[in-house]
Design a protein around this motif. Structure first.
Motif, PDB file in Angstrom:
ATOM      1  N   ARG A  12       0.826  -1.210   0.000  1.00 54.08           N
ATOM      2  CA  ARG A  12       0.000   0.000   0.000  1.00 54.08           C
ATOM      3  C   ARG A  12       0.859   1.259   0.000  1.00 54.08           C
ATOM      4  O   ARG A  12       0.582   2.212  -0.746  1.00 54.08           O
ATOM      5  N   ARG A  13       1.891   1.270   0.818  1.00 55.61           N
ATOM      6  CA  ARG A  13       2.739   2.469   0.899  1.00 55.61           C
ATOM      7  C   ARG A  13       3.500   2.704  -0.401  1.00 55.61           C
ATOM      8  O   ARG A  13       3.623   3.842  -0.856  1.00 55.61           O
ATOM      9  N   ARG A  14       4.011   1.640  -0.988  1.00 56.01           N
ATOM     10  CA  ARG A  14       4.740   1.804  -2.245  1.00 56.01           C
ATOM     11  C   ARG A  14       3.796   2.275  -3.352  1.00 56.01           C
ATOM     12  O   ARG A  14       4.169   3.104  -4.187  1.00 56.01           O
ATOM     13  N   LEU A  15       2.585   1.764  -3.367  1.00 50.70           N
ATOM     14  CA  LEU A  15       1.624   2.183  -4.382  1.00 50.70           C
ATOM     15  C   LEU A  15       1.279   3.667  -4.225  1.00 50.70           C
ATOM     16  O   LEU A  15       1.119   4.383  -5.214  1.00 50.70           O
ATOM     17  N   ILE A  16       1.179   4.131  -3.001  1.00 51.89           N
ATOM     18  CA  ILE A  16       0.926   5.559  -2.769  1.00 51.89           C
ATOM     19  C   ILE A  16       2.091   6.394  -3.286  1.00 51.89           C
ATOM     20  O   ILE A  16       1.897   7.455  -3.903  1.00 51.89           O
ATOM     21  N   GLU A  17       3.321   5.943  -3.065  1.00 45.58           N
ATOM     22  CA  GLU A  17       4.486   6.657  -3.580  1.00 45.58           C
ATOM     23  C   GLU A  17       4.435   6.763  -5.104  1.00 45.58           C
ATOM     24  O   GLU A  17       4.725   7.822  -5.682  1.00 45.58           O
ATOM     25  N   ILE A  18       4.066   5.670  -5.767  1.00 44.14           N
ATOM     26  CA  ILE A  18       3.949   5.683  -7.229  1.00 44.14           C
ATOM     27  C   ILE A  18       2.845   6.637  -7.660  1.00 44.14           C
ATOM     28  O   ILE A  18       3.006   7.408  -8.616  1.00 44.14           O
ATOM     29  N   ALA A  19       1.720   6.613  -6.958  1.00 42.01           N
ATOM     30  CA  ALA A  19       0.592   7.486  -7.307  1.00 42.01           C
ATOM     31  C   ALA A  19       0.988   8.953  -7.197  1.00 42.01           C
ATOM     32  O   ALA A  19       0.613   9.778  -8.053  1.00 42.01           O
ATOM     33  N   ARG A  20       1.718   9.304  -6.159  1.00 42.83           N
ATOM     34  CA  ARG A  20       2.154  10.700  -6.000  1.00 42.83           C
ATOM     35  C   ARG A  20       3.114  11.106  -7.110  1.00 42.83           C
ATOM     36  O   ARG A  20       3.073  12.240  -7.604  1.00 42.83           O
ATOM     37  N   LYS A  21       3.962  10.203  -7.520  1.00 36.12           N
ATOM     38  CA  LYS A  21       4.963  10.503  -8.549  1.00 36.12           C
ATOM     39  C   LYS A  21       4.323  10.759  -9.900  1.00 36.12           C
ATOM     40  O   LYS A  21       4.777  11.627 -10.663  1.00 36.12           O
ATOM     41  N   TYR A  22       3.242  10.037 -10.189  1.00 37.72           N
ATOM     42  CA  TYR A  22       2.665  10.092 -11.536  1.00 37.72           C
ATOM     43  C   TYR A  22       1.285  10.748 -11.590  1.00 37.72           C
ATOM     44  O   TYR A  22       0.593  10.624 -12.593  1.00 37.72           O
ATOM     45  N   ASP A  23       0.868  11.437 -10.540  1.00 38.39           N
ATOM     46  CA  ASP A  23      -0.446  12.084 -10.515  1.00 38.39           C
ATOM     47  C   ASP A  23      -1.549  11.060 -10.790  1.00 38.39           C
ATOM     48  O   ASP A  23      -2.368  11.224 -11.693  1.00 38.39           O
ATOM     49  N   MET A  24      -1.558  10.016  -9.999  1.00 35.17           N
ATOM     50  CA  MET A  24      -2.518   8.929 -10.147  1.00 35.17           C
ATOM     51  C   MET A  24      -3.431   8.869  -8.924  1.00 35.17           C
ATOM     52  O   MET A  24      -2.973   9.063  -7.795  1.00 35.17           O
ATOM     53  N   LEU A  25      -4.696   8.609  -9.156  1.00 32.26           N
ATOM     54  CA  LEU A  25      -5.658   8.417  -8.085  1.00 32.26           C
ATOM     55  C   LEU A  25      -5.842   6.925  -7.843  1.00 32.26           C
ATOM     56  O   LEU A  25      -6.154   6.174  -8.757  1.00 32.26           O
ATOM     57  N   ILE A  26      -5.653   6.501  -6.601  1.00 31.65           N
ATOM     58  CA  ILE A  26      -5.941   5.125  -6.207  1.00 31.65           C
ATOM     59  C   ILE A  26      -7.380   5.075  -5.722  1.00 31.65           C
ATOM     60  O   ILE A  26      -7.728   5.659  -4.698  1.00 31.65           O
ATOM     61  N   LEU A  27      -8.214   4.391  -6.473  1.00 33.43           N
ATOM     62  CA  LEU A  27      -9.629   4.239  -6.146  1.00 33.43           C
ATOM     63  C   LEU A  27      -9.772   2.888  -5.451  1.00 33.43           C
ATOM     64  O   LEU A  27      -9.748   1.841  -6.099  1.00 33.43           O
ATOM     65  N   ALA A  28      -9.905   2.933  -4.134  1.00 30.94           N
ATOM     66  CA  ALA A  28      -9.944   1.696  -3.342  1.00 30.94           C
ATOM     67  C   ALA A  28     -11.368   1.381  -2.928  1.00 30.94           C
ATOM     68  O   ALA A  28     -12.007   2.167  -2.231  1.00 30.94           O
ATOM     69  N   ASP A  29     -11.853   0.230  -3.364  1.00 31.86           N
ATOM     70  CA  ASP A  29     -13.162  -0.251  -2.929  1.00 31.86           C
ATOM     71  C   ASP A  29     -12.993  -0.889  -1.547  1.00 31.86           C
ATOM     72  O   ASP A  29     -12.600  -2.056  -1.433  1.00 31.86           O
ATOM     73  N   ASP A  30     -13.267  -0.118  -0.509  1.00 33.65           N
ATOM     74  CA  ASP A  30     -13.118  -0.609   0.868  1.00 33.65           C
ATOM     75  C   ASP A  30     -14.458  -1.133   1.363  1.00 33.65           C
ATOM     76  O   ASP A  30     -15.114  -0.531   2.212  1.00 33.65           O
ATOM     77  N   VAL A  31     -14.850  -2.275   0.819  1.00 30.31           N
ATOM     78  CA  VAL A  31     -16.199  -2.766   1.078  1.00 30.31           C
ATOM     79  C   VAL A  31     -16.250  -4.037   1.930  1.00 30.31           C
ATOM     80  O   VAL A  31     -17.292  -4.367   2.489  1.00 30.31           O
ATOM     81  N   TYR A  32     -15.118  -4.744   2.026  1.00 31.53           N
ATOM     82  CA  TYR A  32     -15.120  -6.018   2.746  1.00 31.53           C
ATOM     83  C   TYR A  32     -14.258  -6.015   4.004  1.00 31.53           C
ATOM     84  O   TYR A  32     -14.211  -7.018   4.720  1.00 31.53           O
ATOM     85  N   ASP A  33     -13.534  -4.926   4.297  1.00 29.79           N
ATOM     86  CA  ASP A  33     -12.490  -5.005   5.317  1.00 29.79           C
ATOM     87  C   ASP A  33     -13.016  -5.212   6.736  1.00 29.79           C
ATOM     88  O   ASP A  33     -12.273  -5.626   7.622  1.00 29.79           O
ATOM     89  N   MET A  34     -14.307  -4.932   6.965  1.00 30.89           N
ATOM     90  CA  MET A  34     -14.882  -5.201   8.291  1.00 30.89           C
ATOM     91  C   MET A  34     -15.318  -6.662   8.455  1.00 30.89           C
ATOM     92  O   MET A  34     -15.628  -7.098   9.564  1.00 30.89           O
ATOM     93  N   LEU A  35     -15.341  -7.404   7.358  1.00 32.43           N
ATOM     94  CA  LEU A  35     -15.782  -8.804   7.397  1.00 32.43           C
ATOM     95  C   LEU A  35     -14.576  -9.716   7.584  1.00 32.43           C
ATOM     96  O   LEU A  35     -14.171 -10.449   6.695  1.00 32.43           O
TER      97      LEU A  35
END
Length: 450
Positions: free
Chosen positions: A216-239
């Protein structure tokens, strides 16, 4: 009629709760508690409003506050000084995760002109997400990125593709494209990203994978470098089925938490958006969820979309029903009931796969979410076997071909199948897997696989 809705004796495709698990009584009691009083103390508050009138653009403040308490203190258990903590202004209430994805794409990307250059989708993926990307103009502009197992994603391939795209567009001035999506009568201008990546980072649909903090942290670093939005479907993490089902689970931090706690700019739009819902935690028919970004900037932009400002938040009544259930505690009881039922089904599925399917079949234990991802040994044709199983025994499987990224396929249908534990009772899961194993034996005998 979609495959998941076709009549069947045993349907492993359906990704929603068994009818007996739907909390009709609790929802009715919450609605009564909310609507019975002639007056509520927030009816005339423009930040909240009456539950049966048009809501505020961002959604009722008290509901957002209640969700923040649930996330911060009951679920993720973030300390008072943790910068990752959610605030009400970080949230925009909406009508569920599916509409949430499309509104994000429509309000933060511009694929039709090429300003947003490419979409990336982790594969295998949720089988209906392709249509959202196509609706937003990403036909022929979508690249699949592979899960590698053990909570890892092929980030090297992602960054290589981003570098190639940057070189292709070097020196290109397309800033005027933004005039197409900004209202000249408004002083604010939309943030539009060059790239977007879609993922389900915790108990993913269909694979069940949960990405590590390092990923997750590395992906955020890549997103910041390339002006990318990470669209995370956080729908199951409570299950979560490994933690005590009698207590609220403590999920791994979401992308938006990690982005917020490491971003020093209070005016940043950020590079992550959490697309969350109560469909999996209470009931899908409520059609209620929320966006969360690292500051108020991005979610405010989403709340100002034309359809949203026309009628206000799209789930005003249902959002307050859910808020009431969170306040009176019934939402926690519903979640505990779901987790207990799904945990037993996950155990039954694992045992049935070991007992009835061919030696060498691969399936990790279902640690959370709705799905198990089963891969048959070499030589078996999951799609053909599934067709025989449906024809002979009325058992419906979701073979892997349903979970491809359009335009960048991996042939998941050859050997893999997604099994849902959310809809079927334990005895049906066991019976369905036994019948599947019988068809596999017949197929193996025909093809001399023994």
């Amino acid at each position: 009629m979609s495959t998941q809705d076709q009549p069947a004796d045993i349907n492993f495709f359906k990704g929603h709760p068994s009818f007996r698990l739907l909390p009709g009584k609790q929802i009715a009691e919450a609605a009564k508690e909310l609507l019975t009083p002639d007056i509520r103390d927030f009816d005339d508050d423009t930040r909240n409003r009456h539950p049966l009138t048009y809501g505020s653009d961002e959604g009722a403040l008290w509901v957002r506050e209640t969700i923040c308490h649930f996330n911060n203190d009951e679920a993720f258990r973030l300390s008072p000084g943790d910068r990752a903590r959610s605030k009400p202004e970080h949230l925009n209430l909406n009508s569920g995760a599916s509409y949430g994805v499309l509104s994000i794409l429509l309000e933060t990307t511009l694929a039709h002109t090429g300003y947003t250059r490419q979409a990336f989708v982790i594969t295998p993926t949720y089988f209906l997400i392709n249509d959202c990307f196509i609706d937003a103009g990403f036909a022929n502009k979508t690249t699949a990125i592979d899960e590698l197992g053990d909570g890892k994603v092929d980030l090297d391939s992602l960054e290589k593709k981003l570098e190639e795209l940057e070189k292709q567009h070097e020196g290109q001035d397309d800033s005027k494209d933004l005039e197409l999506i900004n209202n000249p009568w408004k002083s604010t201008h939309k943030k539009v990203y060059r790239y977007v990546l879609y993922c389900i980072p915790t108990f993913a649909n269909p694979s069940g994978q949960t990405y590590t903090l390092e990923t997750r942290r590395r992906l955020i670093e890549i997103a910041r470098k390339y002006d990318m939005l990470i669209l995370a479907d956080d729908v199951y993490d409570m299950l979560d089925y490994e933690q005590n089902v009698d207590k609220s689970p403590q999920p791994i931090k979401r992308f938006v938490h990690l982005d917020r706690e490491t971003n020093e700019d209070p005016n940043s739009f950020g590079n992550t958006i959490s697309n969350a819902t109560f469909s999996k935690l209470i009931a899908p028919g409520l059609r209620f969820g929320y966006h969360e970004s690292i500051t108020q900037k991005l979610v405010f932009q989403l709340s100002q979309g034309g359809a949203n400002t026309s009628g206000g938040t799209p789930s005003q009544l249902n959002s307050m029903i859910v808020g009431t259930m969170l306040k009176n505690g019934s939402a926690y009881n519903v979640l505990a009931t779901l987790r207990a039922a799904y945990k037993q089904r996950a155990i039954a599925l694992r045992q049935a796969v070991i007992t009835y399917l061919p030696k060498g079949t691969q399936m990790e234990p279902v640690k959370g979410g709705y799905f198990g991802w089963v891969t048959l040994p070499l030589g078996y044709d999951a799609k053909e076997i599934g067709q025989r199983l449906k024809s002979k025994y009325g058992v419906v499987l979701a073979d892997g071909s349903n979970f491809e990224v359009v335009g960048d396929t991996r042939n998941w249908g050859q050997r893999s199948v997604r099994i849902s534990i959310s809809f079927l009772e334990t005895q049906d899961i066991e019976k369905g897997i036994e019948l599947w194993g019988q068809v596999c034996k017949e197929f193996a005998a025909e093809k001399s696989l023994y």
